[in-house]
Design an enzyme around this catalytic site. Structure first.
Site, PDB file in Angstrom:
ATOM      1  N   SER A 188       3.245   1.020  -6.978  1.00 16.21           N
ATOM      2  CA  SER A 188       4.832  -0.072  -6.425  1.00 16.21           C
ATOM      3  C   SER A 188       5.488   1.069  -6.094  1.00 16.21           C
ATOM      4  O   SER A 188       6.823   0.539  -5.175  1.00 16.21           O
ATOM      5  CB  SER A 188       4.688  -1.106  -6.871  1.00 16.21           C
ATOM      6  OG  SER A 188       5.064  -0.712  -8.940  1.00 16.21           O
ATOM      7  N   HIS A 216       0.700  -5.485  -4.568  1.00 17.75           N
ATOM      8  CA  HIS A 216       1.177  -5.370  -3.104  1.00 17.75           C
ATOM      9  C   HIS A 216      -0.226  -4.517  -1.848  1.00 17.75           C
ATOM     10  O   HIS A 216      -0.125  -4.164  -1.201  1.00 17.75           O
ATOM     11  CB  HIS A 216       1.781  -3.895  -3.143  1.00 17.75           C
ATOM     12  CG  HIS A 216       3.334  -3.842  -3.770  1.00 17.75           C
ATOM     13  ND1 HIS A 216       4.037  -4.528  -3.028  1.00 17.75           N
ATOM     14  CD2 HIS A 216       3.298  -3.658  -5.341  1.00 17.75           C
ATOM     15  CE1 HIS A 216       5.190  -4.754  -4.212  1.00 17.75           C
ATOM     16  NE2 HIS A 216       4.813  -4.219  -5.137  1.00 17.75           N
ATOM     17  N   LYS A 247       5.053 -12.126  -3.534  1.00 10.02           N
ATOM     18  CA  LYS A 247       5.394 -10.981  -2.500  1.00 10.02           C
ATOM     19  C   LYS A 247       4.905 -11.267  -1.271  1.00 10.02           C
ATOM     20  O   LYS A 247       5.953 -12.116  -0.383  1.00 10.02           O
ATOM     21  CB  LYS A 247       4.777  -9.979  -3.058  1.00 10.02           C
ATOM     22  CG  LYS A 247       5.595  -9.304  -4.244  1.00 10.02           C
ATOM     23  CD  LYS A 247       5.272  -7.949  -4.810  1.00 10.02           C
ATOM     24  CE  LYS A 247       6.457  -7.648  -5.666  1.00 10.02           C
ATOM     25  NZ  LYS A 247       5.397  -7.059  -7.456  1.00 10.02           N
TER      26      LYS A 247
HETATM   27  C1  LIG Z   1       5.927  -7.531  -8.460  1.00 14.04           C
HETATM   28  C2  LIG Z   1       4.253  -6.396  -9.743  1.00 14.04           C
HETATM   29  C3  LIG Z   1       4.379  -7.462 -10.348  1.00 14.04           C
HETATM   30  C4  LIG Z   1       5.284  -8.738 -10.800  1.00 14.04           C
HETATM   31  O1  LIG Z   1       5.050  -9.748 -10.310  1.00 14.04           O
HETATM   32  P1  LIG Z   1       6.058 -11.420  -9.760  1.00 14.04           P
HETATM   33  O2  LIG Z   1       5.668 -12.341  -9.744  1.00 14.04           O
HETATM   34  O3  LIG Z   1       7.052 -10.497  -9.383  1.00 14.04           O
HETATM   35  O4  LIG Z   1       6.218 -11.376 -11.795  1.00 14.04           O
HETATM   36  C5  LIG Z   1       3.100  -6.952 -11.137  1.00 14.04           C
HETATM   37  N1  LIG Z   1       2.827  -6.111 -11.077  1.00 14.04           N
HETATM   38  C6  LIG Z   1       2.858  -5.442  -9.747  1.00 14.04           C
HETATM   39  C7  LIG Z   1       2.173  -3.738  -9.276  1.00 14.04           C
HETATM   40  C8  LIG Z   1       4.296  -5.652  -8.966  1.00 14.04           C
HETATM   41  O5  LIG Z   1       4.645  -5.080  -7.907  1.00 14.04           O
END
Ligand SMILES: *Cc1c(COP(=O)(O)O)cnc(C)c1O
Length: 399
Positions: A188, A216, A247
């Site tokens: 990320s 992602h 996301k």
């Molecule tokens: C954003 C993210 C999360 C957390 O997800 P949310 O639904 O925003 O709590 C977990 N793992 C990764 C790699 C992320 O980028």
């Protein structure tokens, strides 16, 4: 009360001073409010800006079918739930969403949690405990790190995407102990892709369980956006496929897709599932409709992948260091924290909304702009942003 010599008071004072100093220099860029959002155009401080910090990779936020599904769910089931899933909180939308996710990810079953962060914490803690070992890539997301710590298993960090380091860690685990390997599919902060074939070989050789975080990766990599297995042309080599609904999917929540036996186990042991409220109806409906849209409008994944290529190639041609990214998460290395702050500020002054990532989130001297390109940008908009980044980089001495 908080006495003035308490470490809590001291920590609060330290952070408040840091924030107010940054604000005084005009360099505080966090927590800015978007007054309007329309695709990749956002209004911030009353100005129309081009969004380069969004995770809406397929530009699904505001899609009419998804919004309509959320509205219909409110009309039918209202705004909240009656508590946790396992007691009074389950409605048909939850089961339908879980079936949609399982179909999309090619697993027997799936379950949803109220956030991706909670999904990682609760799942890792349910899988391993005191007598077990969990091995985590050094660049894994904070929610994985916290899950490993909370599990009380022996926590081993493997060097980033390094199969020799992973093998050493696996070989050092005594027989009979449970071994869990956890990694991001797409990292990320750096945007690079996990060596899944390498990891799967080692997990098979050492009989380790494999959990992959696709926050992602879903909607982003693979011909139809199905994620990392599709990207490598592999099928069902991951024991637990974790993802987020916040996301690419414009809702909130997280999921695990896995075997039916695994999901039954987790539905009765993962504490953030058992002791935290069910997803609100509108969020569940929006998430379900989003997966359907990804399948119905495959051109979005193609557009995203075209834009990723144009953006990374264009930045490299301008002389930027973008590490090993191959995805819409594009680190534009600035060097020192100060240069990253200044580049972000100059870019925002030119109406490109991009944010800096500085230490300790990334190593010192690898401070960066973390720019995200999406399917919602036009080629002209990407070119405009790259020109802004280039002129900012020249002003602060990065180029
Ligand atoms: C954003 C993210 C999360 C957390 O997800 P949310 O639904 O925003 O709590 C977990 N793992 C990764 C790699 C992320 O980028």
């Amino acid at each position: 009360m908080i006495s003035s010599d308490s470490p809590i008071a001291w920590r609060m004072a330290q952070w408040n001073e840091l924030v107010s100093n940054t604000k005084a220099q005009g360099l505080y860029l966090y927590l800015q409010e978007a007054q309007a959002i329309k695709g990749m155009h956002v209004t911030i401080n009353g100005r129309d800006m081009l969004q380069f910090a969004s995770y809406s990779y397929l530009d699904l936020l505001g899609h009419p079918k998804i919004d309509a599904a959320a509205r219909a769910a409110i009309d039918q089931f209202s705004s909240g739930t009656h508590g946790v899933r396992i007691l009074a909180g389950t409605i048909p939308l939850h089961n339908e969403l879980e079936k949609t996710i399982a179909d999309f990810k090619g697993t027997e079953d799936a379950m949803v949690f109220s956030s991706g962060f909670a999904t990682n914490m609760a799942t890792i803690a349910a899988l391993v405990g005191r007598n077990d070992v969990v091995i985590s890539d050094k660049l894994n997301h904070a929610s994985i790190v916290d899950g490993c710590l909370m599990s009380r298993a022996k926590f081993v960090r493997a060097a980033h995407n390094d199969m020799d380091s992973l093998e050493k860690a696996l070989a050092a685990v005594p027989d009979k102990k449970a071994k869990l390997v956890v990694a991001d599919a797409v990292f990320s902060m750096d945007g690079d892709i996990l060596d899944l074939p390498g990891v799967v070989d080692l997990c098979n050789k050492y009989e380790a369980t494999l959990m992959i975080d696709e926050a992602h990766s879903v909607g982003v990599i693979g011909e139809t956006g199905r994620g990392i297995e599709e990207y490598y042309g592999m099928k069902n080599v991951i024991d637990l496929k974790m993802g987020t609904l916040s996301k690419t999917i414009p809702s909130v929540g997280g999921y695990i897709a896995a075997s039916a036996e695994m999901i039954t186990f987790l539905k009765h042991t993962a504490r953030a599932f058992i002791f935290s409220a069910a997803l609100p109806p509108a969020s569940a409906a929006a998430a379900k409709a989003s997966f359907e849209v990804i399948m119905e409008e495959p051109e979005r994944v193609k557009l995203l992948q075209r834009n990723v290529e144009h953006f990374i190639n264009g930045l490299q041609a301008r002389g930027f260091d973008t590490l090993n990214t191959q995805t819409p998460i594009v680190p534009i290395i600035a060097g020192s924290d100060e240069r990253a702050w200044l580049m972000a500020k100059l870019s925002q002054e030119q109406d490109i909304f991009v944010l800096p990532v500085v230490s300790p989130a990334v190593p010192k001297n690898l401070a960066r702009l973390r720019a995200n390109v999406t399917a919602g940008h036009t080629i002209e908009e990407i070119d405009r942003a790259m020109n802004v980044f280039e002129s900012a980089a020249k002003q602060v001495g990065v180029l």
